[in-house]
Design an enzyme around this catalytic site. Structure first.
Site, short mmCIF file in Angstrom:
data_model
loop_
_atom_site.label_atom_id
_atom_site.label_comp_id
_atom_site.label_asym_id
_atom_site.label_seq_id
_atom_site.Cartn_x
_atom_site.Cartn_y
_atom_site.Cartn_z
N HIS A 37 26.74 -30.00 -8.31
CA HIS A 37 26.71 -31.60 -9.48
C HIS A 37 25.52 -32.77 -9.48
CE1 HIS A 37 29.27 -33.82 -11.91
NE2 HIS A 37 29.28 -34.69 -11.36
N SER B 198 27.19 -36.58 -16.05
CA SER B 198 28.70 -36.83 -15.62
C SER B 198 29.57 -37.94 -16.27
CB SER B 198 28.59 -36.88 -14.00
OG SER B 198 30.42 -36.59 -13.64
#
Length: 250
Positions: free
Chosen positions: A228, A94
């Site tokens: 995620h 990320s």
């Protein structure tokens, strides 16, 4: 800085012998070096893992957290100088993927070297970024965004006492992500591998695949089950895939 000197930026997982390769792990927004603790000795005795310790958390809790991706990359490019005696692979999740990209550019410019491999997880390439700023509206919005994405940080924020400790670093990181707006991508002098969870709520596999445009030395994409934070539930599969990519070939 000599290798015998302890770095405030790096948590080293040294093996019994000098390493053939080092793997630098860059945490997500709000994350810490501890997120990669289970990776420390997962890649064989000849791969030394370096987990990045961002300021403002864990051992560096008293320090002011950074609020710009570029500043983190600048500091790391200098800090890594003594560790470039062997090939360096980089994995960033990320926000960590953007830091990894900026770091790779700085290693090329300052040290005339490139990572052996850059691995970017759950992040669009720089020219496609669409930063989310709503999470910075107030404390409630920030906590809700962390909860939506999941991961271990959400559990920390559920505890009022821990929340007071960890929230400043999380806010600083989300500010850094919001400030890191779209810009023309510069090609990298290293191969790139993209990783993404098949059900990530914010990023699709084809968006991660767009890193190929910045990787003239080769690009590969790996999609794993999960959202995620697929790399928590899919740790074994992800580690096995990375280990295969880091097998001797240089």
């Amino acid at each position: 800085m000599a290798l015998g000197t302890k770095s405030i930026w790096l948590r080293r997982y040294a093996g019994p012998a000098p390493p053939r390769l080092r793997l630098l792990c860059l945490p997500h927004a709000g994350g810490s070096a501890g997120f990669f603790h289970s990776w420390g000795h997962a890649f064989g005795d000849d791969v030394e893992v370096l987990a990045v310790r961002y300021p403002g958390r864990q051992e560096r809790i008293a320090e002011e957290p950074f609020t710009r991706v570029e500043d983190v990359a600048d500091a790391l490019a200098d800090e890594l100088s003594p560790y470039l005696d062997v090939p360096l692979a980089v994995f960033g999740h990320s926000m960590g993927a953007s830091i990894g990209y900026e770091l790779a550019l700085r290693l090329q410019a300052r040290h005339h070297t490139a990572p052996a491999l850059l691995m970017v997880s759950c992040r669009k390439p720089p020219h496609l970024l669409t930063p989310r700023t709503a999470a910075l509206a107030d404390e409630g919005a920030l906590i809700a965004e962390v909860g939506r994405l999941g991961g271990t940080d959400a559990a920390l924020l559920a505890d009022p006492d821990l929340r007071e400790l960890v929230l400043p670093a999380i806010r600083a990181d989300f500010t850094a992500v919001a400030r890191y707006t779209a810009r023309p991508g510069l090609p990298l002098d290293c191969p790139v591998t993209g990783y993404v969870g098949a059900s990530d709520p914010d990023i699709r596999a084809d968006e991660v695949a767009a890193w190929a445009g910045l990787a003239p030395r080769g690009f590969d994409l790996k999609v794993l089950p999960g959202g995620h934070f697929y790399l928590v539930d899919q740790r074994a599969a992800l580690v096995a895939d990375i280990r295969a990519r880091l097998a001797p070939q240089w």
